[in-house]
Write an enzyme that holds these catalytic residues in place. Structure first.
Site, PDB file in Angstrom:
ATOM      1  N   LYS A 124       9.691 -23.779  -7.776  1.00  0.00           N
ATOM      2  CA  LYS A 124      11.128 -23.684  -7.490  1.00  0.00           C
ATOM      3  C   LYS A 124      11.526 -24.963  -6.782  1.00  0.00           C
ATOM      4  O   LYS A 124      10.693 -25.609  -6.130  1.00  0.00           O
ATOM      5  CB  LYS A 124      11.416 -22.487  -6.570  1.00  0.00           C
ATOM      6  CG  LYS A 124      12.799 -21.935  -6.739  1.00  0.00           C
ATOM      7  CD  LYS A 124      12.887 -20.982  -7.923  1.00  0.00           C
ATOM      8  CE  LYS A 124      14.294 -20.572  -8.249  1.00  0.00           C
ATOM      9  NZ  LYS A 124      14.309 -19.493  -9.250  1.00  0.00           N
ATOM     10  N   ASP A 164      19.317 -22.418 -11.691  1.00  0.00           N
ATOM     11  CA  ASP A 164      19.297 -21.251 -10.804  1.00  0.00           C
ATOM     12  C   ASP A 164      20.695 -21.222 -10.178  1.00  0.00           C
ATOM     13  O   ASP A 164      21.631 -21.804 -10.748  1.00  0.00           O
ATOM     14  CB  ASP A 164      18.176 -21.389  -9.749  1.00  0.00           C
ATOM     15  CG  ASP A 164      17.915 -20.085  -8.992  1.00  0.00           C
ATOM     16  OD1 ASP A 164      17.257 -19.202  -9.547  1.00  0.00           O
ATOM     17  OD2 ASP A 164      18.387 -19.931  -7.847  1.00  0.00           O
ATOM     18  N   GLY A 238      28.087 -15.896 -12.101  1.00  0.00           N
ATOM     19  CA  GLY A 238      27.412 -17.003 -12.803  1.00  0.00           C
ATOM     20  C   GLY A 238      26.944 -16.507 -14.160  1.00  0.00           C
ATOM     21  O   GLY A 238      27.363 -15.440 -14.630  1.00  0.00           O
ATOM     22  N   TRP A 242      27.451 -12.680 -15.907  1.00  0.00           N
ATOM     23  CA  TRP A 242      28.161 -12.747 -17.189  1.00  0.00           C
ATOM     24  C   TRP A 242      27.328 -12.123 -18.314  1.00  0.00           C
ATOM     25  O   TRP A 242      27.808 -11.246 -19.051  1.00  0.00           O
ATOM     26  CB  TRP A 242      28.496 -14.219 -17.501  1.00  0.00           C
ATOM     27  CG  TRP A 242      28.935 -14.497 -18.903  1.00  0.00           C
ATOM     28  CD1 TRP A 242      30.126 -14.168 -19.457  1.00  0.00           C
ATOM     29  CD2 TRP A 242      28.174 -15.176 -19.915  1.00  0.00           C
ATOM     30  NE1 TRP A 242      30.169 -14.601 -20.770  1.00  0.00           N
ATOM     31  CE2 TRP A 242      28.982 -15.225 -21.065  1.00  0.00           C
ATOM     32  CE3 TRP A 242      26.901 -15.747 -19.957  1.00  0.00           C
ATOM     33  CZ2 TRP A 242      28.551 -15.822 -22.250  1.00  0.00           C
ATOM     34  CZ3 TRP A 242      26.461 -16.347 -21.132  1.00  0.00           C
ATOM     35  CH2 TRP A 242      27.288 -16.376 -22.257  1.00  0.00           C
TER      36      TRP A 242
HETATM   37  O1  2IT Z   1      14.732 -17.262 -11.163  1.00  0.00           O
HETATM   38  C1  2IT Z   1      14.505 -17.639 -12.322  1.00  0.00           C
HETATM   39  O2  2IT Z   1      13.652 -17.065 -13.035  1.00  0.00           O
HETATM   40  C2  2IT Z   1      15.228 -18.780 -12.833  1.00  0.00           C
HETATM   41  N1  2IT Z   1      16.057 -19.311 -12.123  1.00  0.00           N
HETATM   42  C3  2IT Z   1      14.932 -19.330 -14.202  1.00  0.00           C
HETATM   43  C4  2IT Z   1      13.770 -20.248 -14.178  1.00  0.00           C
HETATM   44  C5  2IT Z   1      13.478 -20.935 -15.487  1.00  0.00           C
HETATM   45  O3  2IT Z   1      12.569 -21.783 -15.472  1.00  0.00           O
HETATM   46  O4  2IT Z   1      14.125 -20.662 -16.490  1.00  0.00           O
END
Ligand code: 2IT
Length: 446
Positions: A124, A164, A238, A242
């Site tokens: 992340k 995200d 977001g 949606w």
């Molecule tokens: O929390 C999540 O799973 C995301 N923000 C997507 C992460 C991704 O690599 O698509």
């Protein structure tokens, strides 16, 4: 393992990092019993290793605002675990972003990605940059400055970021443009959530919300229920809220409430398609308020300062932020007769709320299972990029269906209670953990 001792040690190493500690505690409590049946895990000290990120990059991001003033934010990438594949996970741009938040999200991502059936490790990243009130030009300059540092640490087989909170298709576009410029190479696969004309997967924007509703359908079906004609409330506006609203409506449910940081909108007749699409306009306006919804649609009423959880509904879907549904909210939902809560946001409910739902015996499932369709479709985007082709929408949707069904089955396998009900928290945590732990074990001590 002893959860109490492990947590004491972790609190010493990461003082005050409450969100991270909260996420770890939940997983450890779920896996304790199973872990202690595997002496080989204990011998390799798997749990002590799995709770720590592999590495964290922290960097300064300086950009110039519309007034010509240089602004400085902090940027991060937490590469949490790569035992089952390259690091994979989103980037969050939000004023509250800090190392604790990104460690919790990277930790959760590791287990979520393991649940998807695809070979992706967990990561992340993001920044304390606040997109609220920023112009398009400011967003572009920030994204470019962010990538100026991040590009050293990512790559198709190393680490593949995505969106995200605060990072959608627009931001991914700006970052991908800068990445290509710096790398002097067209890498379609270094970010996911790309636009459809430059390597993005059909259905990626919808995937988190669609996948969540497929998961909810399985939960309901196992419980002898159907989503048709049920009332649903969501938080946030977001891509996630949606997509969830769109699929819930398609399946015959009525989405009667949506909330933002400023309050809640109640739509007693349920959202229509133009209303659902208006959520994206709210998001791209960068104002971070839901009140304009009620100005545009007279069927809707706005109440300032209230949350979505104040509306009487069958199914509640937190789609915005961690800990957005607390113990008091849970009590209100339960009082109003809500019988299903599925976290679509990561760690959307506080431990008190989860405890209340489990005690009341209603259907409850955690974010790492419910929202895994998003990152799973990112995984499908990576596969298409590698193969230099694009699948049709129905092909991606079929795969997403299969993945969400597999995740549900894994939760049932590991979360079956004596009375026949499912502890989805325990099921998701054990299923994700077992896969990563086994992979770590087989690759030795490193
Ligand atoms: O929390 C999540 O799973 C995301 N923000 C997507 C992460 C991704 O690599 O698509």
């Amino acid at each position: 393992m002893n959860v109490k001792d492990l947590m004491t040690e972790l609190e010493r190493k990461h003082p005050g990092e409450n969100e991270y500690l909260q996420a770890v505690r939940e997983v450890l409590e779920s896996i304790e019993e199973v872990y202690n049946q595997h002496p080989e895990f204990e011998a390799a000290r798997i749990v002590e290793r799995i709770v720590e990120p592999d590495r964290i990059f922290t960097f300064r991001v300086t950009w110039v605002d519309d007034k010509g003033i240089p602004q400085t934010n902090l940027g991060y990438r937490v590469q949490f675990n790569s035992a089952i594949g390259p690091y994979k996970g989103g980037l969050r741009f939000h004023k509250a972003v800090n190392p604790s938040m990104l460690k919790f999200l990277g930790f959760e991502q590791t287990f979520k990605n393991a649940l998807t059936t695809l070979p992706m490790g967990g990561a992340k990243g993001g920044s304390d940059f606040d997109p609220t009130g920023k112009s398009n030009g400011e967003i572009m300059r920030f994204c470019q400055a962010f990538m100026l540092e991040l590009w050293h640490n990512i790559g198709v087989d190393t680490d593949v970021p995505a969106g995200d909170v605060g990072v959608g298709g627009r931001e991914i576009g700006f970052m991908n443009g800068m990445f290509q410029k710096l790398a002097r190479q067209y890498h379609t696969g270094v970010l996911t959530g790309k636009g459809e004309t430059w390597g993005g997967s059909i259905l990626r924007p919808e995937a988190t919300g669609f996948g969540a509703l497929y998961f909810v359908e399985h939960m309901l079906k196992r419980d002898g229920k159907d989503i048709k004609d049920k009332t649903v409330v969501v938080s946030g506006f977001g891509n996630v809220a949606w997509g969830a609203s769109k699929k819930a409506t398609e399946l015959g449910a009525k989405v009667i409430g949506v909330s933002g940081p400023d309050g809640v909108v109640h739509i007693p007749g349920g959202m229509t398609n133009p209303m659902i699409d208006f959520l994206l306009e709210l998001r791209s306006s960068n104002q971070n308020i839901v009140a304009p919804f009620a100005k545009k649609f007279p069927e809707a009423t706005f109440t300032a300062g209230k949350k979505a959880w104040s509306i009487k509904c069958d199914i509640a879907l937190p789609c915005a932020f961690q800990n957005e549904l607390n113990g008091d909210d849970a009590a209100e939902l339960l009082k109003n007769g809500t019988w299903c809560v599925a976290e679509v946001s990561n760690m959307g409910c506080t431990p008190e709320a989860i405890h209340a739902f489990q005690k009341a015996g209603i259907l409850f499932a955690p974010g790492k299972a419910v929202n895994a369709g998003g990152v799973a479709t990112s995984g499908l985007e990576m596969t298409q990029n590698c193969m230099h082709l694009s699948w049709a929408g129905h092909e991606v949707d079929e795969k997403l269906h299969f993945i969400m069904e597999s995740i549900h089955e894994a939760c049932v396998k590991f979360g079956l209670n004596k009375n026949g009900s499912i502890d989805y928290v325990k099921g998701a945590n054990i299923a994700g953990f077992m896969k990563v732990a086994q992979a770590m074990l087989e690759q030795g001590i490193y």
